[in-house]
Motif scaffolding. Structure first.
Motif, PDB file in Angstrom:
ATOM      1  N   GLY A 296       0.826  -1.202   0.000  1.00  0.00           N
ATOM      2  CA  GLY A 296       0.000   0.000   0.000  1.00  0.00           C
ATOM      3  C   GLY A 296       0.857   1.247   0.000  1.00  0.00           C
ATOM      4  N   VAL A 297       0.203   2.394  -0.078  1.00  0.00           N
ATOM      5  CA  VAL A 297       0.877   3.695  -0.099  1.00  0.00           C
ATOM      6  C   VAL A 297       1.013   4.192   1.330  1.00  0.00           C
TER       7      VAL A 297
ATOM      8  N   GLU B 263      -4.849   2.431  -0.055  1.00  0.00           N
ATOM      9  CA  GLU B 263      -4.908   1.572  -1.243  1.00  0.00           C
ATOM     10  C   GLU B 263      -4.229   0.225  -0.963  1.00  0.00           C
ATOM     11  N   VAL B 264      -4.559  -0.356   0.179  1.00  0.00           N
ATOM     12  CA  VAL B 264      -3.898  -1.583   0.637  1.00  0.00           C
ATOM     13  C   VAL B 264      -4.498  -2.806  -0.041  1.00  0.00           C
ATOM     14  N   GLU B 265      -3.587  -3.697  -0.450  1.00  0.00           N
ATOM     15  CA  GLU B 265      -3.978  -4.999  -0.970  1.00  0.00           C
ATOM     16  C   GLU B 265      -3.253  -6.057  -0.164  1.00  0.00           C
ATOM     17  N   GLU B 266      -4.015  -7.025   0.333  1.00  0.00           N
ATOM     18  CA  GLU B 266      -3.421  -8.138   1.068  1.00  0.00           C
ATOM     19  C   GLU B 266      -3.147  -9.264   0.090  1.00  0.00           C
ATOM     20  N   LEU B 267      -1.954  -9.828   0.175  1.00  0.00           N
ATOM     21  CA  LEU B 267      -1.582 -10.946  -0.683  1.00  0.00           C
ATOM     22  C   LEU B 267      -1.884 -12.240   0.053  1.00  0.00           C
ATOM     23  N   LEU B 268      -2.886 -12.972  -0.428  1.00  0.00           N
ATOM     24  CA  LEU B 268      -3.293 -14.231   0.194  1.00  0.00           C
ATOM     25  C   LEU B 268      -2.672 -15.386  -0.576  1.00  0.00           C
TER      26      LEU B 268
ATOM     27  N   ARG C  22      -6.571  -9.277  -2.033  1.00  0.00           N
ATOM     28  CA  ARG C  22      -7.820  -8.775  -1.464  1.00  0.00           C
ATOM     29  C   ARG C  22      -7.628  -7.298  -1.168  1.00  0.00           C
ATOM     30  N   SER C  23      -8.516  -6.442  -1.645  1.00  0.00           N
ATOM     31  CA  SER C  23      -8.419  -4.997  -1.441  1.00  0.00           C
ATOM     32  C   SER C  23      -8.972  -4.635  -0.062  1.00  0.00           C
ATOM     33  N   LEU C  24      -8.177  -3.837   0.720  1.00  0.00           N
ATOM     34  CA  LEU C  24      -8.592  -3.451   2.064  1.00  0.00           C
ATOM     35  C   LEU C  24      -8.822  -1.955   2.220  1.00  0.00           C
ATOM     36  N   GLY C  25      -8.291  -1.126   1.316  1.00  0.00           N
ATOM     37  CA  GLY C  25      -8.477   0.323   1.411  1.00  0.00           C
ATOM     38  C   GLY C  25      -7.484   0.968   2.368  1.00  0.00           C
TER      39      GLY C  25
END
Length: 128
Positions: free
Chosen positions: A67-68, A82-87, A95-98
């Motif tokens: 994320g930023v 703009e967080v994305e978790e890598l599963l 998975r987008s978390l915001g």
């Protein structure tokens, strides 16, 4: 009879007069000059250069997000947008978390995404 059990046996009358002047609990205490003269501790990591840049963060337990970087504090608590978790399981996906706040004590690795190239682990067993 109502006064039985009170007095000097419990220290009520003996302590009452001079208890506050000896610096017990709740009394005003002077601030030592050595504490005021100490320089402010600097953070081990300078994350300022990564502000508004995309970073990858890994946690204890294996979770990973990108994320930023929007903010941080001295405990390395991070604010990412703009967080994305890598599963990884059951199949690799994101998975987008915001907007999220990450707790510093759980973070094991922080690195910038730009200029980052993933390589094969040279210590992993070769499967044949």
């Amino acid at each position: 009879m109502a006064d039985r059990g009170r007095g000097s046996a419990r220290g009520g009358a003996a302590r009452g007069a001079g208890g506050g002047s000896r610096g017990g609990r709740g009394g005003a205490q002077a601030v030592s000059s050595s504490a005021a003269d100490k320089p402010k501790r600097e953070a081990i990591l300078d994350l300022q250069k990564y502000m508004n840049e995309r970073v990858r963060v890994k946690f204890t337990g294996g979770r990973e997000v990108t994320g930023v970087l929007k903010g941080y504090d001295q405990l390395l608590n991070l604010v990412l947008d703009e967080v994305e978790e890598l599963l990884q399981e059951p199949e690799p996906r994101t998975r987008s978390l915001g907007l999220v706040v990450l707790r510093g004590p759980t973070i094991t690795l922080i690195n910038p995404v730009d200029g980052f190239t993933e390589i094969e682990n040279p210590f992993a067993e070769q499967q044949q």
